[in-house]
Scaffold this motif. Structure first.
Motif, PDB file in Angstrom:
ATOM      1  N   CYS A 288      30.081  46.844  42.560  1.00  0.00           N
ATOM      2  CA  CYS A 288      31.228  46.922  41.651  1.00  0.00           C
ATOM      3  C   CYS A 288      32.028  45.627  41.789  1.00  0.00           C
ATOM      4  O   CYS A 288      32.529  45.324  42.870  1.00  0.00           O
ATOM      5  N   LYS A 289      32.121  44.855  40.705  1.00  0.00           N
ATOM      6  CA  LYS A 289      32.812  43.572  40.788  1.00  0.00           C
ATOM      7  C   LYS A 289      34.310  43.739  41.051  1.00  0.00           C
ATOM      8  O   LYS A 289      34.922  42.896  41.689  1.00  0.00           O
ATOM      9  N   PHE A 290      34.880  44.831  40.589  1.00  0.00           N
ATOM     10  CA  PHE A 290      36.310  45.037  40.817  1.00  0.00           C
ATOM     11  C   PHE A 290      36.582  45.390  42.272  1.00  0.00           C
ATOM     12  O   PHE A 290      37.533  44.914  42.877  1.00  0.00           O
ATOM     13  N   CYS A 291      35.734  46.232  42.842  1.00  0.00           N
ATOM     14  CA  CYS A 291      35.917  46.654  44.229  1.00  0.00           C
ATOM     15  C   CYS A 291      35.630  45.519  45.210  1.00  0.00           C
ATOM     16  O   CYS A 291      36.321  45.375  46.208  1.00  0.00           O
TER      17      CYS A 291
ATOM     18  N   CYS B   2      40.251  53.594  46.855  1.00  0.00           N
ATOM     19  CA  CYS B   2      40.401  52.446  45.983  1.00  0.00           C
ATOM     20  C   CYS B   2      40.619  51.215  46.868  1.00  0.00           C
ATOM     21  O   CYS B   2      41.297  51.281  47.875  1.00  0.00           O
TER      22      CYS B   2
ATOM     23  N   CYS C 238      34.584  54.375  42.818  1.00  0.00           N
ATOM     24  CA  CYS C 238      36.044  54.299  42.987  1.00  0.00           C
ATOM     25  C   CYS C 238      36.680  55.686  42.983  1.00  0.00           C
ATOM     26  O   CYS C 238      37.660  55.923  43.672  1.00  0.00           O
TER      27      CYS C 238
ATOM     28  N   GLY D  31      35.980  42.389  44.628  1.00  0.00           N
ATOM     29  CA  GLY D  31      37.081  41.444  44.490  1.00  0.00           C
ATOM     30  C   GLY D  31      36.713  40.030  44.908  1.00  0.00           C
ATOM     31  O   GLY D  31      35.687  39.494  44.506  1.00  0.00           O
ATOM     32  N   GLU D  32      37.552  39.442  45.749  1.00  0.00           N
ATOM     33  CA  GLU D  32      37.354  38.050  46.154  1.00  0.00           C
ATOM     34  C   GLU D  32      36.129  37.853  47.047  1.00  0.00           C
ATOM     35  O   GLU D  32      35.699  36.731  47.268  1.00  0.00           O
TER      36      GLU D  32
ATOM     37  N   GLU E  31      30.673  46.340  36.146  1.00  0.00           N
ATOM     38  CA  GLU E  31      32.112  46.558  36.061  1.00  0.00           C
ATOM     39  C   GLU E  31      32.535  47.821  36.780  1.00  0.00           C
ATOM     40  O   GLU E  31      33.622  47.894  37.325  1.00  0.00           O
ATOM     41  N   CYS E  32      31.695  48.834  36.793  1.00  0.00           N
ATOM     42  CA  CYS E  32      32.016  50.068  37.510  1.00  0.00           C
ATOM     43  C   CYS E  32      30.718  50.775  37.868  1.00  0.00           C
ATOM     44  O   CYS E  32      29.827  50.878  37.030  1.00  0.00           O
TER      45      CYS E  32
END
Length: 71
Positions: free
Chosen positions: A6-9, A42, A37, A11-12, A32-33
């Motif tokens: 997951c690119k959002f999870c 989160c 989550c 993160g950096e 993306e998901c």
């Protein structure tokens, strides 16, 4: 074997997570998901490796989880 990140999870640390998986021979897709989550905290790094789920708070824990499971 395939791994989904997951690119959002991630993160950096996304590039680091992808690199760690690729170095271990996984075919990695960044999405993306991946639905983790809602299942785990989160802000965790959430990855599906084959049929197993990894959800950890830090990159160091992610590497430890990969190494402990022999992935």
């Amino acid at each position: 074997m395939e791994a989904k990140v997951c690119k959002f999870c991630a993160g950096e640390r996304l590039k680091d997570v992808v690199r760690a998986l690729e170095e271990r021979g996984y075919s990695v897709s960044v999405e993306e998901c991946i639905g983790l989550c809602a299942k785990y905290s989160c802000g965790n790094i959430n990855v599906i490796v084959g049929e197993r789920e990894i959800s950890v708070k830090s990159f160091e824990e992610f590497i430890k989880a990969l190494d402990e499971e022999g992935w």
